[in-house]
Structure formats: C-alpha cells, structure tokens
Design an enzyme around this catalytic site. Structure first.
Site, PDB file in Angstrom:
ATOM      1  N   VAL A   1      -4.701  -6.467 -14.417  1.00  0.00           N
ATOM      2  CA  VAL A   1      -3.329  -6.418 -14.600  1.00  0.00           C
ATOM      3  C   VAL A   1      -2.915  -6.312 -13.258  1.00  0.00           C
ATOM      4  CG1 VAL A   1      -1.394  -5.505 -15.504  1.00  0.00           C
ATOM      5  CG2 VAL A   1      -3.435  -5.880 -16.768  1.00  0.00           C
TER       6      VAL A   1
ATOM      7  N   ASP B   1      -7.148   0.255 -30.356  1.00  0.00           N
ATOM      8  CA  ASP B   1      -7.318   1.005 -29.233  1.00  0.00           C
ATOM      9  C   ASP B   1      -6.253   2.114 -28.954  1.00  0.00           C
ATOM     10  OD1 ASP B   1      -9.369   1.684 -27.576  1.00  0.00           O
ATOM     11  OD2 ASP B   1      -8.953   0.043 -26.229  1.00  0.00           O
TER      12      ASP B   1
ATOM     13  N   GLY C   1      -4.865  -2.304 -12.924  1.00  0.00           N
ATOM     14  CA  GLY C   1      -5.940  -1.943 -13.833  1.00  0.00           C
ATOM     15  C   GLY C   1      -6.765  -3.191 -14.099  1.00  0.00           C
TER      16      GLY C   1
ATOM     17  N   LYS D   1      -5.370   5.210 -27.599  1.00  0.00           N
ATOM     18  CA  LYS D   1      -5.864   6.259 -26.832  1.00  0.00           C
ATOM     19  C   LYS D   1      -4.785   6.700 -25.760  1.00  0.00           C
ATOM     20  CE  LYS D   1      -8.554   3.185 -24.013  1.00  0.00           C
ATOM     21  NZ  LYS D   1      -9.863   2.764 -23.462  1.00  0.00           N
ATOM     22  N   PRO D   2      -5.232   7.855 -25.100  1.00  0.00           N
ATOM     23  CA  PRO D   2      -4.184   8.322 -23.915  1.00  0.00           C
ATOM     24  C   PRO D   2      -3.866   7.148 -22.708  1.00  0.00           C
ATOM     25  CG  PRO D   2      -5.764  10.059 -24.503  1.00  0.00           C
ATOM     26  CD  PRO D   2      -6.112   8.853 -25.359  1.00  0.00           C
TER      27      PRO D   2
END
Length: 503
Positions: free
Chosen positions: A21, A139, A14, A141-142
């Site tokens: 990463v 942050d 990502g 979130k899914p």
C-alpha cells in the site's frame, strides 16, 4: 476519451504477502489529492485467485457506505498491475497507540463501538442483487484499525474478507486466513461466521482496555473469566463497570451462539460509555495522534517506487462498482439480435425456394439378387490341455472365445479345474504418516481420534491448523491419510496456503 490517470508515489505505507500500500498523489488533473493505492506484487499478478481476491475486495468496499470503513475510489490497472485506489486515512493504527500502554476506558469503548457498527454495516449492507452481503472481515486486530487526529475510526484491510455478492470472482476455498491471536475457536475447524468477527473484536477490546493480549490462541481457556493468568485484568474490567465485564466476557464466549451480534454490541457499548466519566475520543485523539505521527513511527517509508509515476494502462480502467464498457452492452445486444433475425429470414427463404424448385425424384435402379456363396468351414479348435509335467488340470480362467465352428461334431468341453485354495493378501496397516514441507513453524491435525501431531497417525480425513512465522494461521480441510502411505502437507508463507499429496 479521458486521459489516463497518473499517480506520483510518495512513500510506502505497508506491505504484505500479496501486495503493498503506497501513499500517492493524483497528478495531471484539476484537483490534486492524496490517495492510498494497494498494488499487487508483480510475482502475484499471474495468479487468477489472487487477482480475483483483489478485485473482489474493491467491489465489496464499493458496495458499503459507512463512516468507519475505508472508501474505495477505483479499481484500475497501473503499469500492468491491478490496483485499488482508496481514500488516504492520515492517522495511526491502534497497534502503534498500544505501544504506550492501555487506552482510557472511555476511548477504548468508543473505538470498539465504531468497529462494531462497521461490522454490522458490512454484514447487512445489500449488494447489487438486493441480498445482504454477509461480509466477514476475518482479520480484526489493532493493526487494521486506524484513528485520525479528528477522532475518526477506520476499519482497514479487507484483503482476506469473504462476502456473498453476485460479482465476486474468487470462489470460496477450504483455506482460512487470519491472525492466530484473534481467531475464534470455530475458525480452527474451518468455520467462518459473523460471530467469528465478534470474537476477534472481544480480543481487541480486552487488549485496548488492559494493554495485555489474552494468550496466543482461543484454545487458552484463561481467556474466560476469572482466568488464572488474567485474573487481575478481569478484576480491573469489573471495577470499571460490571456491564463492561459482561460484554467483554460475552464476546469471548467459546460458543458462537453466546456472543452478541454487532448491532447489539454497539448499543451496549454506547450505554456503558454514557455511564462512565472520561475523556471524549475526539479530544483524546486530537492530543495523542499528532504526537505519535510527529515521532515518525507511522510515517510513509522509503521505497524504490517513491517518486515514480504510476500510469493507468489505456483502456483497462475499471470503475467500481460499474466498469467502463458496460454501457456498450445494450448496443451490442441489439446488433446481435438484428443479425440473428436476418440470418433466420435468409435461411427460411432459401429452404422455401429449394422446396419449390427441387427436381422430380428419380426411381432407383432395381437391385440384382445374388445367390449366396457357401464358405468353407474353419478347422475345429483344439481343446485346452493340462501343462505337461505338472499332473494338474488347466487353469480355471475363462478361455478366449473362438469363432463358431460349422462342423457337425463339436469338440468335447474342457472340464473346469478345481478351485485352488487362495491365501488372503495381508491387510495394510491401519496407520499412515503425515509429514510437513515448506514454511510452517507448527501444525496440528484434528481427525478420527482427536488432535494429533505430524508423524504416524490413524488413517482417515483430517483438518490441519498450520501456523507460519509471521503469526498467520491457515486451516486446511480434507487432508486424507491412507493406510501404509505417506501424506505430505506442503505450505507456502508467501501465498498463505497449503496443498496435500501422497506417495
């Protein structure tokens, strides 16, 4: 000295505005293992604030021990870039699973329960100074929650988190980070708290249970039941469990004090899960996650660094939380103290020897008395006169002080001129202008008269809420608008921040 550590890059997992990463494999040691490495972008490596935030992220995670928080192994400098070496969590994000639709209630509740327990640990875990870290993720979130095939839930990406601990480098700023859809109402006013994370967890849980994200921002009151646009979803939650309807509504409460704390939320969700019939999280994950991974949608992507070796720069490794080189401090401190004591002894001995051996004082010669010499007196200063041709007296401004004259007859004083009528300067307009520059796609300003858009606005101090094309929102306080002047708010998506200036 141990040889430098080396990691072979296997692919990109990502990428964000500040870093990427990578999936990597440790090479050159006795045990080869896969790790995830978060590396700062080279163009961000010269920013002390960004480097400090990365190092703080590593130190925060190293202080927390919880099964649902990703583990940090080390903070090192690889090929000149500061990097965090973390455990590699093989699985898929909840965002990928939601592309197939809502999750089963028993599964969604179990995931939210694990995240709530992780948030409780982050908020209450003691730091090195013995005080609670008070860590806020900011942050939730899914995309930042990962599920493994064994049913493990991992909370990822603490890059914008805030905490109270002694070793932090990056100072608290006025800029707020996060994803707009999951931000609590108070965050639009620049306030972050544990309750803000709980609000984001409520949005996340609503989305997992219904497959629908409730509106773009917390300003959408339809998020509260019964909710005109989401009446069907709220009715579904009440049908699953009345207690489930109550806990989700409580998490999405507009007022922070009405939301449950993380520990209380986790216990309530565990009770609800025990009352429901449904597939266990472990069984559902074992069946679902490998199928998603087999499709290749969350597999590591190709990258120019794939196949390259990242090598630790010699002498720059920094193990978290204890960094190399710290063991030298006692030795260095002892040496400094010893040297200082030696210098003091030498100085005292030298001063004592000088005092004993100093020569007898010699009387100074008598000072001759000189008669004063009379100086000629300067000519008297000429008094100020009115300008010729005007018929008006001289300006009432204070004349420059002249040297004191020694004549016996002083000049007659100048009579002050009568005060002229002064016409007051026109007052500046009570409005100024707000203008945007850079990358923002939308911005609202909250000031003396409520919320306004960019343009002509009343003078005063404003709080700006800026949104970028990626959906990231930032909050900037103390934007000053002066009467009759233009205030520019310049925002950069790459850095996720804004600055104001006037012209």
């Amino acid at each position: 000295m141990n040889p430098s550590r080396r990691y072979e890059v296997r692919g990109l997992l990502g990428e964000g505005a500040f870093g990427a990463v990578y999936l990597a494999r440790a090479v050159g040691g006795g045990i080869q293992r896969e790790v995830a490495i978060k590396v700062l972008h080279r163009d961000k490596a010269n920013s002390p604030a960004i480097v400090g935030r990365l190092r703080d992220e590593a130190r925060m995670l190293a202080l927390i021990r919880h099964r649902s928080i990703v583990r940090v192994d080390d903070l090192v400098e690889l090929d000149g870039n500061w990097s965090i070496v973390m455990e590699y969590v093989e699985g898929c994000d909840i965002a990928a699973l939601l592309r197939e639709g809502a999750l089963a209630p028993s599964v969604a509740i179990a995931v939210a329960e694990e995240v709530a327990n992780a948030l409780h640990a982050a908020w209450t875990q003691a730091g090195t100074d013995g005080r609670p870290l008070r860590l806020i993720h900011r942050d939730i979130k899914p995309g930042n929650v990962r599920l493994t095939a064994q049913g493990e839930v991992k909370l990822l990406d603490f890059g914008v988190a805030r905490a109270e601990f002694a070793e932090r480098e990056a100072g608290t700023t006025q800029t707020g980070f996060g994803t707009l859809t999951y931000m609590a109402p108070e965050r639009f006013e620049g306030k972050d708290s544990h309750e803000s994370d709980m609000y984001a967890l409520g949005v996340f849980l609503f989305e997992m249970l219904t497959g629908v994200s409730p509106g773009k921002t917390a300003a959408d009151r339809d998020r509260q039941p019964p909710g005109r646009r989401y009446a069907e979803q709220w009715a579904y939650l009440a049908g699953v469990s009345t207690d489930l309807h109550v806990i989700v509504a409580g998490l999405l409460a507009y007022e922070p004090e009405r939301r449950p704390a993380a520990r209380d939320c986790a216990r309530a969700l565990a009770d609800i899960r025990g009352q429901l019939r449904g597939e266990r999280l472990e069984d559902w994950a074992a069946r679902t996650v490998p199928a998603v991974l087999a499709e290749g949608r969350v597999a590591p992507q190709g990258d120019p660094r794939t196949g390259t070796i990242l090598t630790e720069r010699s002498g720059t490794a920094t193990t978290v939380p204890e960094r190399k080189g710290v063991r030298l401090l006692p030795w260095l401190a002892g040496g400094v103290v010893s040297f200082a004591a030696f210098v003091v002894v030498v100085l005292v001995a030298g001063i004592g020897a000088w005092w004993v051996l100093r020569p007898a004082p010699i009387a100074p010669p008598p000072v001759a008395v000189v008669a004063p010499v009379a100086l000629p007196s300067p000519a008297p200063s000429k008094p100020a006169e009115a300008p010729t041709g005007t018929g008006k007296p001289a300006s009432p401004t204070r004349p420059k002080e002249e040297p004191r004259a020694t004549t016996r007859t002083p000049a007659p004083p100048v009579q002050p001129a009568p005060k002229a009528a002064v016409t007051p300067a026109p007052t500046a307009s009570a409005e100024g202008r707000l203008r945007l520059a850079g990358d923002p796609v939308d911005a609202t300003f909250t000031g003396p008269n409520g919320k306004v858009a960019a343009g002509s606005v009343p003078a005063g101090t404003y709080t700006a809420q800026v949104t970028f094309a990626s959906g990231t929102a930032v909050t900037i306080r103390n934007v000053v608008v002066s009467p009759g002047r233009v205030t520019w708010l310049t925002c950069k998506a790459d850095f996720g921040n804004c600055s104001s200036s006037q012209e």
